[in-house]
Write a protein that holds these residues in place. Structure first.
Motif, PDB file in Angstrom:
ATOM      1  N   ALA A 130      35.284  52.653  34.595  1.00  0.00           N
ATOM      2  CA  ALA A 130      34.650  53.703  35.703  1.00  0.00           C
ATOM      3  C   ALA A 130      33.423  53.492  35.856  1.00  0.00           C
ATOM      4  O   ALA A 130      33.041  53.648  37.381  1.00  0.00           O
ATOM      5  N   ARG A 133      32.325  50.541  38.513  1.00  0.00           N
ATOM      6  CA  ARG A 133      32.647  51.278  39.981  1.00  0.00           C
ATOM      7  C   ARG A 133      31.493  51.889  40.605  1.00  0.00           C
ATOM      8  O   ARG A 133      31.585  51.344  41.667  1.00  0.00           O
ATOM      9  N   GLU A 134      31.235  52.464  39.466  1.00  0.00           N
ATOM     10  CA  GLU A 134      29.771  54.404  40.107  1.00  0.00           C
ATOM     11  C   GLU A 134      29.342  52.610  40.282  1.00  0.00           C
ATOM     12  O   GLU A 134      27.772  53.059  40.843  1.00  0.00           O
TER      13      GLU A 134
END
Length: 193
Positions: A130, A133-134
């Motif tokens: 996550a 992906r940020e």
């Protein structure tokens, strides 16, 4: 996907022009290498970006382990071992790799983080994916990758960026001499699932 990275320390009095010329000579071969997302040719110079010594380095993202193996067994590493000797090649399994919106990579930033002994691995993997992906959606990101070393239980975060990255004390910044990118545009784009 397999991440491979090696670094060769270079004496202070070594002609860094030789490394730049070698990169310029070898780069076209890598620009069309099958099964390779990218190869970053990197050079840290003593006194710049926190470097205590000169260091020539290469960072790869291979599509498959067989492509990495084929490069090794065909003598691909010889071009480095002849002038610099044999360095350890750190390898990681890529958990996530995303192409960002920026195009011209000027820097690579690498960071290794220990995974605590009692960590819930499934949750830790999910958090790192996550986070990656940020990072990928930031405007100066060319590529964001997170890998895992399951022998030493560490995450490796990699960012190729168009601008000098904001870093902490555990991050190593590598100026890029060249980025060969044969399959880079086939990576999932930032924001895609």
């Amino acid at each position: 996907m397999i991440i491979a990275h090696y670094a060769n320390r270079v004496p202070r009095n070594h002609d860094l022009g030789f490394i730049r010329a070698l990169t310029k000579e070898r780069a076209p071969i890598w620009d069309v290498r099958p099964e390779l997302y990218f190869k970053a040719f990197m050079l840290r110079e003593a006194g710049r970006f926190g470097a205590l010594a000169n260091c020539f380095s290469s960072l790869y993202l291979w599509r498959h382990d067989t492509a990495y193996r084929d490069w090794l067994v065909s003598g691909g590493y010889k071009i480095v071992t002849d002038p610099f000797g044999r360095s350890d090649i750190e390898t990681r399994f890529a958990l996530d790799a995303r192409k960002g919106g920026a195009h011209d990579a000027r820097f690579a930033a690498t960071e290794d983080l220990a995974i605590p002994l009692d960590a819930d691995l499934t949750a830790a993997f999910a958090r790192e994916i996550a986070r990656n992906r940020e990072i990928a959606v930031l405007s100066d990101t060319v590529v964001a990758i997170v890998g895992v070393d399951t022998q030493n239980w560490t995450f490796t975060r990699i960012l190729l960026s168009a601008t000098e990255p904001n870093v902490n004390e555990s991050t190593v910044v590598w100026p890029l001499l060249h980025l060969a990118r044969p399959l880079l545009d086939t990576l999932p784009k930032a924001g895609e699932r």
